[in-house]
Scaffold this active site. Structure first.
Site, PDB file in Angstrom:
ATOM      1  CG  HIS A  14       8.721  -2.878   5.260  1.00  0.00           C
ATOM      2  ND1 HIS A  14       9.916  -2.195   5.191  1.00  0.00           N
ATOM      3  CD2 HIS A  14       7.775  -2.001   4.854  1.00  0.00           C
ATOM      4  CE1 HIS A  14       9.691  -0.971   4.770  1.00  0.00           C
ATOM      5  NE2 HIS A  14       8.405  -0.828   4.550  1.00  0.00           N
ATOM      6  CD  GLU A  55      13.246  -4.279   4.837  1.00  0.00           C
ATOM      7  OE1 GLU A  55      14.355  -3.861   4.491  1.00  0.00           O
ATOM      8  OE2 GLU A  55      12.486  -3.613   5.567  1.00  0.00           O
ATOM      9  CG  ASN A 108      12.387   2.425   4.695  1.00  0.00           C
ATOM     10  OD1 ASN A 108      12.477   2.411   3.470  1.00  0.00           O
ATOM     11  ND2 ASN A 108      11.233   2.331   5.321  1.00  0.00           N
ATOM     12  CB  SER A 140       7.308   2.133   7.022  1.00  0.00           C
ATOM     13  OG  SER A 140       6.160   2.134   6.244  1.00  0.00           O
TER      14      SER A 140
END
Ligand SMILES: NC(=O)c1ccc[n+]([C@@H]2O[C@H](COP(=O)([O-])OP(=O)(O)OC[C@H]3O[C@@H](n4cnc5c(N)ncnc54)[C@H](O)[C@@H]3O)[C@@H](O)[C@H]2O)c1
Length: 383
Positions: A144, A156, A195, A123
């Protein structure tokens, strides 16, 4: 290597993410080896895969034939060497600890064929750091997925410092083949795209807790009619510990502004972590909390939250993490609940309004990360 040459995928780690990623790869037609450190973890992963695929079958998303064929292509095992020895593409989803990931990658590197591409579902951890444990940093990518991996579309595909364009392309094409929405992250940077763009909102929540007002319920009541899950409720759902650890990581690698407040950390001390412990900002013991809309604060509004996202998204452009605002929007729209990305929203709202709204947040909490970027001030980005 080209994506068409990839026949066998090894999934290392059969937990929450690993089993969902493996199920997606099976549905995409790949042979998948599922590896974990003990048979009981492998078995749990296999059970999770069967359950997910059965749901797809019940909903008519795959035929009974495709269901049966997918399961024939699943090869569960514990032996790492066997698992990767003839894999073309290896995806790692072991716990989020740098040293563990490095040792797993060093081992995979030793046993996987020389042509194999190694992908990490981390992450946050730097892909360049993970790749440094191998003799093939050009073939290591970030990969990801989002939770639940079987349903969420975004992947990702992250380029580490030494990653070749070819390896990124193979990852991208495989993600397409398994019917995901891949977005290339051009620079290995904390939080990648999704994120990172969401992190300033978490900082705001952490600061509101520190200020002591409005309460999580008063805050959430203002947003609940606009969102599937209001901001504090969502943190409870994901885990206050997960959110706080993410902030700590950002504080270490990007700016001390991200440091979670004592008020946020106090929930961890009493094990009020949210849904998973039955209590967080809300009581979850009887299911999803009910939020009283009549309590809505007037201190905060949705354009402030959008301004935080747009501002952070412009940093990604300035830093070269992404070079196309459309790609950032694609990532944001496919990684979470909102159908629109920040730049589409900005186009509708207008940059001067967002600049003003960001200023309101900065006035309350004068942190550098809440300052507008030059790109936001110029307000020229068009989709
Ligand atoms: N859970 C999420 O919401 C989420 C979302 C995106 C990315 N991720 C990332 O995915 C990764 C995995 O997270 P998770 O939620 O699936 O964790 P998890 O704890 O559910 O699963 C991890 C699995 O890895 C296994 N494992 C440990 N050491 C291993 C080894 N040496 N070889 C093979 N298997 C090993 C564990 O036994 C466990 O089954 C982490 O890097 C995490 O940050 C998680």
């Amino acid at each position: 290597m080209k994506a068409e040459e990839v026949k066998k995928i090894a999934m290392i780690g059969a937990g929450d993410m690993g089993h969902g990623i493996a199920a997606s790869c099976l549905m995409g037609g790949y042979t998948v080896v599922l590896r974990d450190i003990e048979q009981k973890f492998v078995d749990k992963g296999v059970a999770g895969i069967i359950k997910s695929l059965e749901k797809f079958k019940e909903k008519g998303k795959i035929t009974p034939d495709a269901f049966a064929h997918a399961l024939v292509r699943l090869i569960p095992m514990v032996d790492l060497r066997e698992a990767v020895k003839d894999a073309d593409f290896v995806i790692e989803a072991v716990p989020e600890k740098l040293e563990l990931k490095k040792s797993v990658f060093a081992e995979i590197d030793q046993y996987a064929p020389k042509h194999a591409i190694l992908a990490s579902n981390t992450s946050n951890i730097s892909i360049t750091d993970i790749a440094s444990a191998t003799q093939r940093p050009d073939k290591v990518i970030g990969y990801h997925f989002f939770n639940p991996a079987i349903l969420m579309k975004l992947v990702e595909v992250i380029k580490g410092r030494g990653t070749s364009d070819e390896a990124v392309q193979v990852g991208y094409d495989i993600a397409k083949k398994i019917k995901k929405v891949p977005v290339i992250v051009k620079k290995d940077s904390p939080g990648f795209i999704y994120n990172r763009v969401n992190e300033p909102t978490l900082v705001l929540l952490s600061k509101i807790l520190e200020a002591g007002h409005p309460s999580p319920e008063e805050f959430d009541a203002a947003f609940k009619p606009l969102m599937a899950m209001a901001p504090f409720e969502l943190v409870d759902y994901v885990g206050i510990d997960v959110a706080a650890h993410g902030l700590e990581y950002f504080a270490q690698v990007l700016s001390p502004d991200y440091k979670p407040s004592e008020a946020m950390m106090s929930y961890l001390k009493i094990n009020h972590l949210g849904k998973k412990t039955g209590r967080g900002f809300y009581d979850w013991s009887a299911g999803r909390p009910s939020i009283d809309l009549a309590k809505a604060t007037k201190e905060y509004d949705i354009n402030q939250l959008i301004a935080l996202q747009v501002n952070e998204a412009t940093k990604l452009l300035e830093e070269g993490v992404a070079d196309d605002p459309k790609e950032i929007d694609l990532a944001m729209a496919n990684g979470g609940g909102s159908p629109f990305g920040p730049f589409a929203l900005a186009q509708g709202i207008g940059y001067p309004e967002l600049l003003f709204k960001l200023g309101e947040i900065y006035k309350k909490f004068p942190l550098d990360i809440f300052k507008p970027t030059n790109t936001l001030k110029e307000g020229k980005i068009k989709l």
